[in-house]
Design an enzyme around this catalytic site. Structure first.
Site, PDB file in Angstrom:
ATOM      1  N   GLU A   1       0.547   3.915   1.784  1.00 14.30           N
ATOM      2  CA  GLU A   1       0.868   4.394   3.128  1.00 14.30           C
ATOM      3  C   GLU A   1       2.070   3.652   3.702  1.00 14.30           C
ATOM      4  O   GLU A   1       2.927   4.247   4.372  1.00 14.30           O
ATOM      5  CB  GLU A   1      -0.346   4.231   4.044  1.00 14.30           C
ATOM      6  CG  GLU A   1      -1.546   5.078   3.657  1.00 14.30           C
ATOM      7  CD  GLU A   1      -2.411   4.466   2.559  1.00 14.30           C
ATOM      8  OE1 GLU A   1      -3.410   5.114   2.183  1.00 14.30           O
ATOM      9  OE2 GLU A   1      -2.102   3.350   2.086  1.00 14.30           O
TER      10      GLU A   1
ATOM     11  N   HIS B   1       0.818  -1.207   0.000  1.00 15.46           N
ATOM     12  CA  HIS B   1       0.000   0.000   0.000  1.00 15.46           C
ATOM     13  C   HIS B   1       0.859   1.268   0.000  1.00 15.46           C
ATOM     14  O   HIS B   1       1.995   1.273   0.483  1.00 15.46           O
ATOM     15  CB  HIS B   1      -0.918   0.016   1.216  1.00 15.46           C
ATOM     16  CG  HIS B   1      -2.045  -0.960   1.141  1.00 15.46           C
ATOM     17  ND1 HIS B   1      -3.203  -0.715   0.439  1.00 15.46           N
ATOM     18  CD2 HIS B   1      -2.190  -2.200   1.668  1.00 15.46           C
ATOM     19  CE1 HIS B   1      -4.015  -1.739   0.547  1.00 15.46           C
ATOM     20  NE2 HIS B   1      -3.427  -2.665   1.282  1.00 15.46           N
TER      21      HIS B   1
END
Length: 212
Positions: A145, A143
């Site tokens: 993030e 991901h």
């Protein structure tokens, strides 16, 4: 699992990542084909330093600062959108920007396969014709993030102590009735971590590669 680990885990669930480590603020933008005209090249700032004929009207003795400059939130969200354009995911492009409480960028990232893993040797499909999860992207993609955390400037991050706020542009999982998302939002609230939808002050920011 410590309380801090629970908070970080809840942040990761809420914004669709599996986050751990250190952070202050997450600015996360998500783009896909279903969203309304979301692009990573942003609103043109009005050029307050030039008139319509290109002449600089500003008094050279004027000591005041320029007006119309970009806000911090728009600045960091624009970086998240721009980072998303590096993603090779054909279905959803996500960007993230990790920022300190002093408005210093600690790390940026986008969704994609781990480093040194060929983008051509792993699947980008959302579904498998045979039902085999190994033929889909979900077991391989990291991901945005998480990549922002992995790309953190550790020198700048020194002394930071946990996520304080998550700012998102769009997230279809917000409001999800799934127990995991309800629990994650509850943990964020209990830990005092703010979850805020970005409210842009500009409609776009135009970036042109040309000499001034």
């Amino acid at each position: 699992m410590s309380a801090r680990d629970l908070v970080l885990l809840s942040v990761s669930v809420t914004i669709g990542a599996v986050a751990s480590f250190v952070a202050c603020r997450f600015v996360s933008s998500r783009c896909n084909d279903d969203d309304e005209k979301l692009t990573a090249v942003y609103p043109p700032l009005p050029d307050v330093n030039r008139s319509s004929d290109g002449v600089l009207p500003r008094n050279p003795f004027d000591t005041s600062k320029r007006e119309g400059y970009i806000s911090w939130d728009d600045y960091f969200m624009a970086i998240a959108f721009l980072s998303a354009q590096r993603s090779k995911d054909p279905n959803r492009q996500v960007g993230a920007c990790l920022v300190s409480q002093d408005d210093i960028i600690l790390g940026i990232g986008y969704n994609g396969f781990p480093r040194r893993c060929s983008d051509d040797k792993l699947p980008w499909a959302k579904k498998s014709k045979t039902g085999d999860p190994l033929e889909t992207k979900y077991l391989y993609v990291v991901h945005a993030e998480v990549n922002a955390i992995l790309n953190t400037n550790h020198a700048s991050a020194e002394g930071q102590s946990g996520v304080s706020e998550v700012i998102y542009y769009t997230d279809k999982r917000v409001g999800n009735s799934d127990a995991a998302y309800i629990a994650s939002n509850k943990l964020l609230a209990l830990a005092g971590v703010k979850l805020r939808k970005h409210q842009p002050q500009m409609t776009q920011i135009l970036v042109e590669f040309q000499e001034p």
